[in-house]
Write a protein that holds these residues in place. Structure first.
Motif, PDB file in Angstrom:
ATOM      1  N   LYS A 133      -6.748   1.536   4.498  1.00 47.93           N
ATOM      2  CA  LYS A 133      -6.339   2.933   4.599  1.00 47.93           C
ATOM      3  C   LYS A 133      -7.283   3.789   3.766  1.00 47.93           C
ATOM      4  CE  LYS A 133      -1.412   2.672   5.434  1.00 47.93           C
ATOM      5  NZ  LYS A 133      -0.094   3.091   4.964  1.00 47.93           N
ATOM      6  N   LYS A 148      -3.704  -5.241  -2.407  1.00 46.42           N
ATOM      7  CA  LYS A 148      -2.436  -5.966  -2.443  1.00 46.42           C
ATOM      8  C   LYS A 148      -2.476  -7.118  -3.437  1.00 46.42           C
ATOM      9  CE  LYS A 148      -0.798  -5.017   2.210  1.00 46.42           C
ATOM     10  NZ  LYS A 148      -0.389  -5.619   3.482  1.00 46.42           N
ATOM     11  N   GLU A 172      -0.551  -1.483  -0.455  1.00 43.13           N
ATOM     12  CA  GLU A 172      -1.548  -1.426   0.611  1.00 43.13           C
ATOM     13  C   GLU A 172      -2.949  -1.566   0.033  1.00 43.13           C
ATOM     14  OE1 GLU A 172      -1.562   3.316   0.090  1.00 43.13           O
ATOM     15  OE2 GLU A 172      -0.184   2.337   1.438  1.00 43.13           O
TER      16      GLU A 172
END
Length: 126
Positions: A9, A70, A85
């Protein structure tokens, strides 16, 4: 830990939503990237609202700084920090931010490195 083909992301306002890791920089045959490492990424998706005002295009190749993973990492006081994330922020060739702000908290480890500018823009620390 981030390796090749990992989908990440983007946590800045450069216009990209997701990116894919192409290469981990920082050494001969380096396979994994950790917090604070620089990687080369390809932009996979753009944010819907900002396609016309986006600073990047789909398919562009640029550098990115790893902000959250993570994989848990240890702090000197004995505690672990785990994020939900894998996330990066996009940088240019001179190691400056493409976007103007960073969304979400950053680990305090990034204060010590050469990326002090990122810590002043972010919303908080862990």
């Amino acid at each position: 830990m981030i390796q090749q083909q990992t989908i990440l992301k983007v946590s800045d306002n450069s216009g990209a939503k997701t990116v894919k890791c192409i290469k981990v920089l920082g050494g001969y045959k380096k396979k994994f990237a950790k917090l604070g490492n620089v990687i080369v990424v390809s932009i996979q998706k753009l944010r819907n609202k900002s396609k016309s005002t986006s600073k990047v295009n789909k398919g562009d190749v640029c550098k990115a700084l790893v902000l959250r993973t993570k994989k848990p990492f240890n702090i000197k006081d004995g505690s672990n920090i785990i994020f939900q994330e894998n996330s990066v922020c996009l940088i240019n060739k001179q190691n400056k931010l493409i976007g103007t702000r960073i969304i979400g908290p950053l680990p305090k480890i990034l204060k010590k490195g050469k990326f002090n500018k990122f810590t002043s823009i972010s919303s908080g620390f862990i």
